[in-house]
Design a protein around this motif. Structure first.
Motif, PDB file in Angstrom:
ATOM      1  N   ALA A 145      11.224 -29.801   1.975  1.00 45.53           N
ATOM      2  CA  ALA A 145      12.129 -30.934   1.763  1.00 45.53           C
ATOM      3  C   ALA A 145      11.317 -32.151   1.307  1.00 45.53           C
ATOM      4  CB  ALA A 145      12.878 -31.247   3.051  1.00 45.53           C
ATOM      5  N   PRO A 146      11.962 -33.146   0.713  1.00 51.74           N
ATOM      6  CA  PRO A 146      11.231 -34.325   0.248  1.00 51.74           C
ATOM      7  C   PRO A 146      10.468 -35.042   1.357  1.00 51.74           C
ATOM      8  CG  PRO A 146      13.397 -34.242  -0.769  1.00 51.74           C
ATOM      9  CD  PRO A 146      13.365 -33.151   0.259  1.00 51.74           C
ATOM     10  N   ASP A 147      11.002 -35.056   2.567  1.00 53.35           N
ATOM     11  CA  ASP A 147      10.330 -35.695   3.695  1.00 53.35           C
ATOM     12  C   ASP A 147      11.128 -35.355   4.943  1.00 53.35           C
ATOM     13  OD1 ASP A 147       8.524 -37.142   5.142  1.00 53.35           O
ATOM     14  OD2 ASP A 147       8.869 -39.048   4.124  1.00 53.35           O
ATOM     15  N   TYR A 148      10.562 -35.624   6.120  1.00 57.20           N
ATOM     16  CA  TYR A 148      11.328 -35.433   7.346  1.00 57.20           C
ATOM     17  C   TYR A 148      10.819 -36.360   8.441  1.00 57.20           C
ATOM     18  CZ  TYR A 148       7.375 -32.403   8.737  1.00 57.20           C
ATOM     19  OH  TYR A 148       6.134 -31.904   9.019  1.00 57.20           O
ATOM     20  N   ASP A 149      11.765 -36.828   9.230  1.00 51.79           N
ATOM     21  CA  ASP A 149      11.483 -37.508  10.495  1.00 51.79           C
ATOM     22  C   ASP A 149      11.868 -36.611  11.660  1.00 51.79           C
ATOM     23  OD1 ASP A 149      10.692 -40.312   9.589  1.00 51.79           O
ATOM     24  OD2 ASP A 149      12.616 -40.078   8.586  1.00 51.79           O
ATOM     25  N   ALA A 150      12.834 -35.733  11.428  1.00 50.26           N
ATOM     26  CA  ALA A 150      13.243 -34.755  12.435  1.00 50.26           C
ATOM     27  C   ALA A 150      13.430 -33.410  11.752  1.00 50.26           C
ATOM     28  CB  ALA A 150      14.537 -35.189  13.117  1.00 50.26           C
TER      29      ALA A 150
END
Length: 422
Positions: A145-150
């Motif tokens: 994915a492009p980014d994640y926090d969770a």
């Protein structure tokens, strides 16, 4: 020939990332992720990536549907429903060789891509808590994915369960939507569980808490009113500890929480962090609202209004030796329809230093609105008559004398920059 053509199509649709140790589905456009909800830059939003374990190649449509259900759960529950603007939600389809996940208690084991399992009571684990024995694989999948926090792992099992730590887990048991919103309360708001047990089999639901003050916003060991974290929400007449919920929803200190029955207190009798059939209590809701609100622009939080949002302070630099008043014209009713005489105006100044205030005056110099604090800075609201001229004023006080202030007003209408009048 017809059968051969179908087989080629199937291979193309379920192509995987050959260089990855994790079997990730490749989409028909060549990407390895799907944008389920995209609200802006990953640097500004809170990014949640849903991945699955125990879903075979033939079950990916079912996984997609469960992710849709999870998003619908967020959209239906306060405060998520009021702060969806702060979220980006991505989906990465992970393909397992076998369906389902491990149940060590029952001696059931599956060959799955992310090695997820229910807890093993034989080694002191709560069976209800789902985890992965290969967390690095979960993060590897999320990296697509492009980014994640969770990173939220949905496991293909209908036995109730979930858990949250570095990773977030939930089964797809009936009613799992409430597990989604509960577990993200842990991850996003660092909220603690408010029930009295950990294992959940009746063996540990009568313990007394003897530890330090809990770090979470929704638990305390304090009983002195002034020392309670959420004291501002407690009515002066509410007894502490609190035992009577009349009328329902009394904020006080209710004994029990954090896996202990005694010596620890929660804000309300009922809360989503104690029983998922309830909404969030006032403290938990406020914590989540604030955190997610930080990922929304003011325009997103206030849709439909004409918004003047001043966010860049680099254009003008002023240093002064006495109190001053800085004024610039505000164009009245940029978008008023012909049949509308008045328009609701919201003006926000972000990062205004202490010692300054904001107000709006009309062409006679009469003060129409004065500032109040908001999530993004100082805010004024007023109803503008399209036939009149208004001015935005920044005023300093004696305490601000000699400070440096830089200004670059920008006018925003529903998130779009408008040119300012000269």
């Amino acid at each position: 020939m017809r059968t051969l053509k179908f087989s080629v199509l199937l291979l193309s649709l379920w192509a995987t990332a050959a260089s990855s140790a994790v079997n990730v589905q490749r989409n028909s456009d060549g990407s390895y992720y799907t944008a389920v909800l995209s609200n802006g830059s990953t640097s500004l939003k809170y990014d949640i990536v849903f991945i699955g374990d125990g879903f075979t190649s033939a079950q990916q449509a079912a996984f997609n549907a469960r992710v849709t259900d999870a998003v619908a759960a967020l959209q239906a529950m306060i405060p998520y429903s009021q702060r969806m603007c702060g979220l980006n939600i991505w989906r990465v389809n992970v393909i397992s060789a076998q369906s389902g996940v491990d149940h060590p208690k029952d001696g059931v084991f599956r060959n799955t891509e992310l090695d997820c399992r229910y807890g093993n009571p034989a080694v002191g684990e709560a069976e209800r808590c789902i985890r992965s024995d290969s967390p690095a694989k979960c993060y590897e999948a999320a990296d697509y994915a492009p980014d994640y926090d969770a990173v939220f792992v949905l496991v293909n099992d209908t036995q109730w369960g979930g858990c949250a730590g570095g990773l977030v887990f939930s089964s797809i048991a009936p009613g799992f939507a409430a597990t989604i919103t509960h577990e993200l309360g842990h991850k996003i708001g660092a909220l603690a569980d408010e029930y009295d047990y950990y294992v959940g089999d009746g063996s540990d639901d009568n313990r007394t808490y003897l530890g330090p003050e809990p770090g979470s916003a929704n638990l305390t060991k304090q009983t002195a009113r002034a020392s309670i974290k959420w004291n501002a929400l407690i009515a002066p007449t509410t007894p502490l500890p609190t035992t009577v919920d009349t009328p329902p929803g009394v904020v006080g200190i209710w004994e029990g929480g954090g896996y202990y029955r005694f010596g620890i207190y929660r804000p309300q009798l009922r809360c989503h962090m104690r029983s998922t059939g309830n909404p969030f209590c006032a403290v938990c809701e406020g914590e989540m609202r604030t955190i997610l609100g930080n990922n929304c622009t003011f325009c997103e939080l206030n849709p439909g209004s004409l918004i003047c949002y001043i966010r860049d302070w680099s254009k003008y630099t002023l240093v002064w030796q006495r109190p001053f008043r800085l004024r610039w014209p505000f164009p009245p009713c940029l978008t008023c329809p012909p049949d509308r005489l008045f328009d609701d105006i919201i003006i926000v100044l972000e990062q205004l230093p202490l010692g300054f205030r904001l107000q709006v005056v009309d062409e006679r110099g009469q003060v129409i609105a004065e500032s109040r604090p908001s999530e993004k800075g100082l805010q004024v609201e007023f109803k503008a008559n399209r036939t009149q001229q208004y001015f935005v004023e920044v005023l300093s006080s004696e305490q601000a004398t000699g400070e440096k202030l830089t200004l670059a007003p920008q006018l925003f209408r529903n998130g779009q920059i408008e040119p300012l009048p000269e």
